[in-house]
Write a protein that holds these residues in place. Sequence first.
Motif, mmCIF file in Angstrom:
data_model
loop_
_atom_site.group_PDB
_atom_site.id
_atom_site.type_symbol
_atom_site.label_atom_id
_atom_site.label_comp_id
_atom_site.label_asym_id
_atom_site.label_seq_id
_atom_site.Cartn_x
_atom_site.Cartn_y
_atom_site.Cartn_z
ATOM 1 N N CYS A 73 0.818 -1.221 0.000
ATOM 2 C CA CYS A 73 0.000 0.000 0.000
ATOM 3 C C CYS A 73 0.850 1.268 0.000
ATOM 4 N N LYS A 74 0.393 2.242 -0.776
ATOM 5 C CA LYS A 74 0.920 3.598 -0.679
ATOM 6 C C LYS A 74 -0.250 4.443 -0.174
ATOM 7 N N PRO A 75 -0.205 4.861 1.081
ATOM 8 C CA PRO A 75 -1.391 5.513 1.656
ATOM 9 C C PRO A 75 -1.824 6.777 0.905
ATOM 10 N N GLY A 76 -0.880 7.511 0.300
ATOM 11 C CA GLY A 76 -1.270 8.698 -0.467
ATOM 12 C C GLY A 76 -1.576 9.907 0.400
ATOM 13 N N ASP A 77 -1.069 9.910 1.631
ATOM 14 C CA ASP A 77 -1.329 11.036 2.539
ATOM 15 C C ASP A 77 -0.141 12.005 2.611
ATOM 16 N N ASP A 98 4.621 7.262 2.229
ATOM 17 C CA ASP A 98 4.571 7.601 0.795
ATOM 18 C C ASP A 98 5.983 7.818 0.257
ATOM 19 N N ALA A 99 6.782 8.566 1.020
ATOM 20 C CA ALA A 99 8.155 8.863 0.573
ATOM 21 C C ALA A 99 8.963 7.569 0.495
ATOM 22 N N LEU A 100 8.769 6.710 1.487
ATOM 23 C CA LEU A 100 9.483 5.434 1.505
ATOM 24 C C LEU A 100 9.090 4.582 0.296
ATOM 25 N N VAL A 101 7.798 4.546 0.004
ATOM 26 C CA VAL A 101 7.306 3.728 -1.116
ATOM 27 C C VAL A 101 7.875 4.242 -2.436
ATOM 28 N N THR A 102 7.956 5.563 -2.586
ATOM 29 C CA THR A 102 8.513 6.126 -3.821
ATOM 30 C C THR A 102 9.958 5.661 -3.998
ATOM 31 N N GLU A 103 10.739 5.734 -2.904
ATOM 32 C CA GLU A 103 12.144 5.337 -2.971
ATOM 33 C C GLU A 103 12.272 3.827 -3.251
#
Length: 279
Positions: free
Chosen positions: A198-202, A207-212
């Motif tokens: 999941c990328k919470p999108g908040d 979110d930053a971790l998921v992008t990396e």
Amino acid sequence: MTDQPVYDGVVAHGIDTSRPSGPRVYDCLLGGKDNYEPDRELCRQITKVAPEAPEWARANRRWLAEVVTWLTAEAGVRRFVDAGCGLPTAENTHQIARRTNLHSSVIYVDNDPSVVIHGRALLLDNDRTQFVAADLTRPKHVLADPAIADLLGAGQPVALVLGLVLDHVADFEKTRKIVRTYVDALPSGSYLAITHACKPGDGGPVDALVTELSEKVRPAFPDLTFRSVEQITALFDGTEIFAPGVVRLSEWHVPGGRVDEEPPADVREVVYGGLARKR
Ligand SMILES: C[S@@+](CC[C@H](N)C(=O)[O-])C[C@H]1O[C@@H](n2cnc3c(N)ncnc32)[C@H](O)[C@@H]1O
């Protein structure tokens, strides 16, 4: 290096040890031994960005054990399809289910050559456990498999487990349609259990971790997709989700249960899960 043939002709290629494979990287995160240097290298890159990644994998397996135990002990389910089952590990669905009910039937489905070979060798330790080598993005093909058709044809509730596998299908509408086709084929009173990245999108730290993290894994797994809670919830179309809904695994509890300990607010978690029942 392609070094082994694969059974059934469903997976037409062998084990490629020259590049990372999803289930072997996951096995590496779980501390398993069924992996090669390219898998371990990607595992190191992942844990550099997210040192907590092995704990995400362990939490996902604990969740599986909790769900399967609840389904067998409290809901009386005796039939399971574990699709995208992964490499055999310490506690697999049939072992968990059989602790409560020795007569539990489990069909494992996976399309990765390493899983097909190891799964057949290690998971089939009794006549109520079967392995189907198939691509779950072709639901009609999977549902036509004689073992699966038999299991569903009995008309008794079946639990379909989709653990960290739908994130391998990039297109959201396609993913939703695939799951809906399976749900429509399940007898009434069946269950659907899903975990998903999941990328919470908040705009928060996850979110930053998921992008990396996505950048690190994209070269090896271009389709890997982190979805929002709303999107993951929409994958349960045609079923009724039990409280607490689709949540971080540390917040999830079995129906009628509760979380023993609230997770600390700063904990970074990307695996979300939910359990639902088809009327
Ligand atoms: C991260 S592992 C998850 C294993 C296990 N379900 C769990 O939750 O612990 C994802 C598994 O899904 C399998 N998989 C990915 N895409 C698939 C597909 N299209 N059809 C069948 N299996 C698939 C991979 O081979 C891998 O074994």
